[in-house]
Write a protein that holds these residues in place. Structure first.
Motif, PDB file in Angstrom:
ATOM      1  N   VAL A   1       0.839  -1.200   0.000  1.00  0.00           N
ATOM      2  CA  VAL A   1       0.000   0.000   0.000  1.00  0.00           C
ATOM      3  C   VAL A   1       0.876   1.253   0.000  1.00  0.00           C
ATOM      4  O   VAL A   1       0.611   2.215  -0.731  1.00  0.00           O
ATOM      5  CB  VAL A   1      -0.978  -0.013   1.200  1.00  0.00           C
TER       6      VAL A   1
ATOM      7  N   ARG B   1       1.057   3.926  -2.977  1.00  0.00           N
ATOM      8  CA  ARG B   1       0.744   5.341  -2.764  1.00  0.00           C
ATOM      9  C   ARG B   1       1.856   6.226  -3.333  1.00  0.00           C
ATOM     10  O   ARG B   1       1.606   7.232  -3.988  1.00  0.00           O
ATOM     11  CB  ARG B   1       0.537   5.594  -1.265  1.00  0.00           C
TER      12      ARG B   1
ATOM     13  N   ILE C   1      -4.146  -0.926  -6.803  1.00  0.00           N
ATOM     14  CA  ILE C   1      -4.048  -2.298  -6.275  1.00  0.00           C
ATOM     15  C   ILE C   1      -5.357  -3.043  -6.512  1.00  0.00           C
ATOM     16  O   ILE C   1      -6.433  -2.546  -6.158  1.00  0.00           O
ATOM     17  CB  ILE C   1      -3.774  -2.269  -4.759  1.00  0.00           C
TER      18      ILE C   1
ATOM     19  N   CYS D   1      -6.904  -6.485  -5.124  1.00  0.00           N
ATOM     20  CA  CYS D   1      -6.704  -7.608  -4.209  1.00  0.00           C
ATOM     21  C   CYS D   1      -7.346  -8.847  -4.800  1.00  0.00           C
ATOM     22  O   CYS D   1      -8.383  -8.763  -5.461  1.00  0.00           O
ATOM     23  CB  CYS D   1      -7.364  -7.327  -2.869  1.00  0.00           C
TER      24      CYS D   1
ATOM     25  N   ALA E   1      -6.249   2.986   2.307  1.00  0.00           N
ATOM     26  CA  ALA E   1      -5.353   3.529   1.279  1.00  0.00           C
ATOM     27  C   ALA E   1      -4.245   4.402   1.863  1.00  0.00           C
ATOM     28  O   ALA E   1      -3.164   4.505   1.294  1.00  0.00           O
ATOM     29  CB  ALA E   1      -6.160   4.320   0.245  1.00  0.00           C
TER      30      ALA E   1
ATOM     31  N   GLY F   1      -2.675   3.740   4.550  1.00  0.00           N
ATOM     32  CA  GLY F   1      -1.812   2.911   5.385  1.00  0.00           C
ATOM     33  C   GLY F   1      -2.377   2.628   6.769  1.00  0.00           C
ATOM     34  O   GLY F   1      -1.773   1.888   7.547  1.00  0.00           O
TER      35      GLY F   1
ATOM     36  N   ASP G   1     -10.559   6.724   0.047  1.00  0.00           N
ATOM     37  CA  ASP G   1      -9.497   6.408  -0.929  1.00  0.00           C
ATOM     38  C   ASP G   1      -9.375   7.566  -1.900  1.00  0.00           C
ATOM     39  O   ASP G   1      -9.667   7.446  -3.089  1.00  0.00           O
ATOM     40  CB  ASP G   1      -9.851   5.093  -1.664  1.00  0.00           C
TER      41      ASP G   1
ATOM     42  N   LEU H   1      -7.458   1.930  -4.747  1.00  0.00           N
ATOM     43  CA  LEU H   1      -7.981   0.598  -4.441  1.00  0.00           C
ATOM     44  C   LEU H   1      -9.003   0.156  -5.481  1.00  0.00           C
ATOM     45  O   LEU H   1     -10.091   0.714  -5.593  1.00  0.00           O
ATOM     46  CB  LEU H   1      -8.579   0.570  -3.028  1.00  0.00           C
TER      47      LEU H   1
END
Lengths: 443, 443
Positions: free
Chosen positions: A46, A50, A56, A58, A159, A161, A431, A436
């Protein structure tokens, strides 16, 4: 310490593996694959994403049916399937705490040692994290609910962290905003689920399976709704149409009536109670003109009865060699189920498609399986589109359980209207950089 | 057309009525009262509030226990209690669509005509809108779930004047973000609920009530958890401690054992099945050293058995004339219930408070009733604080069902940690000006 960039798998063969999902649709090759071995890998990915502006996607078991996992090309795929530790099972609290990559069959094998089961059953051997991300449900939802009801708490990485716990591992809480349920079904677009505490249910002491044939879908639906209205302890209530029964007979060598059927599971706390409930159901179905009622009392007979239903997709594949398949996923109010099936049948005839219907009728969730070839692909898409529009017009939803992903985005506005703007506001709040799973659910 | 400003009720007597909630706590006088007669009144109030920077506190039946309704002084109270139309009841879909001011007893009276019930029962005759706003649950949650499970769809007005429908009136949907559940329990801080479609459940054909006394709370808890582990069809599972039983005896003239007791409801689809389940429960409780088992089979006997439990608060008021009462609301995992009650008993002894325990044991939700006077108020608050901290330390929640409101805000960080920032981000996204019930749940 290796960085994410060092560990990124960019081999063409690996990337190709990740371009397809279970439906056979394909996206572009993602930029690379990161296989997470622990929470730090997720956090590292992540942070790297960034800083580099890399989105990303998943991925768990990869059993999505709506394109949630397909890449545009600029994403890394964060594969969570190796995060597969069952952290704990509490037989007193009826809970399990698992990492997202644990599959439901593995959890069930572990829970069975305590007489418990994880009830959400979408068919595929999905990962628990993926099931939460897509709000999976399945055959037992009529009795036990889906992932919303069976997930008590989540740990997720956001997003920015942030690692946060959403919900508490208790049966109820009215503390703070319900972010746990916001994440369920958000398909990795709001946060990355890294741990879940789910509910387990006792394995019923007594169970009976029934297959009941009816002269029409409307009769079968009316019987099922009556059972629910009498609070009969039905844990599965599946509708299978005549075309599907013909396919099952051909595939399995059975001679079941080629007529719409209900497949039911009953559970009870004693053999006598199971017998009483079976008698009630027989009387009720006879009142709805049942053609044949077959009950399976022992485990072997029950297994065989359900195998017919579970093998339906293979039976349809055997009926249509060389075809691909589209599966609709609308859910409608009970009063509209028969109407939804009739509409699908009319559309199928009109478009000359040999459709088959199999629905989680206890939830109003109607799956129409549409075989198609390159030649009929456009008609199949047209069919799906009209089925969804019909469901929306009667107050239903475009997706009962498979999610919006990419494939149903076009219906979001029609279904949710002004709420889409609110969804977008929530997405931006959690986000803001759009890292994401961008482009899924929302544009 | 009259404007909101014209219609604002600013009479001192009216304002005073709205400064208190059910606990007897009081806030400041709000700036005025708007009594909504329709959706346009809600929209008009929101628009006026936005233009004048006036915050809004929504109010239904006014039965909040955690200060959700108390004003700082600059707010208008938007009273929704006159939005009390039952729009429709569908006996086939098992749903009702209601305005937010409809109370649960009114809905139940209307649903009973169809053999259906709205099962969420928080005790008070709360409004359905208020129940959704605070995520109410109650005695039947063990079987039917609370407002999350029983609300299918909402219409809500947001701070910018958007009117949106959240969720769909179907049994399941995986379409888009679950904003419906986000609003449930948000206590009017994210949006104003103006219509709800809720689930109805069939009224059980057969019901039995039981009161079972045990030598200790630990025995009663173990028996209850065993019942759940055997999937016995319990629709209510209430724990009442010895002090409460003594108060009930004194108030009701009964001679029940002065010992911890379980109050249970069983439901069944036939009289025979009810008898079988009762036999199972008797054997199970005997195995847990039950002192007395009383079963009520007919409606009158069941009503009388439950009256003891329902009158508990009046019994405790009679035991402590001139006292005020604080009620804790923690929920803990099943394995920690006995521990939570023992901790409360020790704290009660230490602080010299004559506490009584009554819990929704099937949900792990423990209410401790603490009588206090001006002299012992600080000790009562200290008691409550330690009970919450204990619950949090064993993985529990500060609020099982009453909500955070004002009274439990101090525990939000300890319970949710980093998730509080996410909640704040969602609040800012949906109500950037902080117009909706400011200072409740979040700062």
């Amino acid at each position: 310490m290796t960085t994410v960039a060092d560990r990124l798998d960019i081999r063409a063969a690996a990337l190709d593996e990740y371009t397809v999902d279970e439906t056979g649709r394909s996206g572009r090759r993602p930029r690379g694959i990161v296989r997470a071995a622990d929470l730090d890998d997720v956090l590292g990915t992540v942070e790297w994403a960034r800083h580099t502006g890399t989105p990303i996607i998943c991925r768990g078991a990869g059993t999505s049916l709506e394109g949630h996992l397909l890449a545009r090309g600029d994403e890394v795929v964060l594969d969570l399937s190796a995060l597969d530790t069952i952290r704990s099972i509490s037989p007193t609290d009826f809970t399990a705490t698992v990492q997202p990559g644990v599959t439901r069959t593995r959890l069930n094998a572990a829970a069975a040692a305590y007489g418990l089961q994880f009830t959400v059953d979408p068919g595929a051997d999905a990962s628990i994290g993926g099931m939460a991300a897509t709000n999976a449900t399945g055959t037992t939802t009529v009795r036990y609910g889906g992932m919303h009801a069976n997930t008590l708490a989540l740990q997720a990485v956001f997003a920015d962290g942030t690692v946060a716990r959403l919900g508490r591992a208790v049966r109820k809480s009215s503390s703070g905003y319900d972010l746990k349920d916001l994440l369920i079904g958000s398909a990795g677009t709001l946060g990355i689920i890294t741990e879940l505490t789910v509910r387990l249910h006792p394995i019923p002491a007594w169970q009976r399976a029934l297959r009941i044939s009816f002269p029409s879908v409307a009769d079968a639906v009316a019987a099922a709704v009556d059972m629910l209205g009498q609070a009969l302890p039905v844990t599965r209530a599946e509708l299978v149409d005549a075309t599907s029964m013909a396919a099952i007979n051909a595939y399995r060598g059975t001679r079941h009536p080629i007529a719409p059927a209900l497949f039911l599971d009953l559970t009870a706390t004693s053999e006598e109670a199971a017998a009483l409930d079976e008698t009630e159901i027989r009387a009720l179905c006879t009142g709805h003109r049942a053609l044949e009622i077959v009950a399976a009392q022992n485990h072997t007979a029950q297994h065989s009865l359900w195998e017919d239903r579970h093998h339906l997709f293979f039976a349809l594949k055997a009926r249509h060699p060389g075809h691909r398949f589209l599966v609709t996923d609308t859910a409608v109010p009970y009063s509209r189920i028969a109407d939804a099936v009739a509409t699908a049948e009319q559309l199928g005839a009109l478009l000359d498609l040999d459709i088959a219907v199999a629905g989680h009728i206890g939830d109003g969730n109607v799956h129409v399986v549409v075989p198609y070839t390159a030649e009929t692909a456009e008609r199949a898409r047209d069919f799906s589109d009209q089925v969804v529009r019909h469901a929306l017009s009667v107050g239903g939803t475009a997706s009962g359980e498979h999610g919006i992903g990419l494939a149903k985005k076009q219906y979001l506005q029609a279904e949710h209207g002004a709420a889409v703007e609110l969804m977008t506001a929530v997405k931006r709040a959690l986000d803001p950089l759009g890292l994401l799973n961008p482009g899924k659910i929302l544009d």
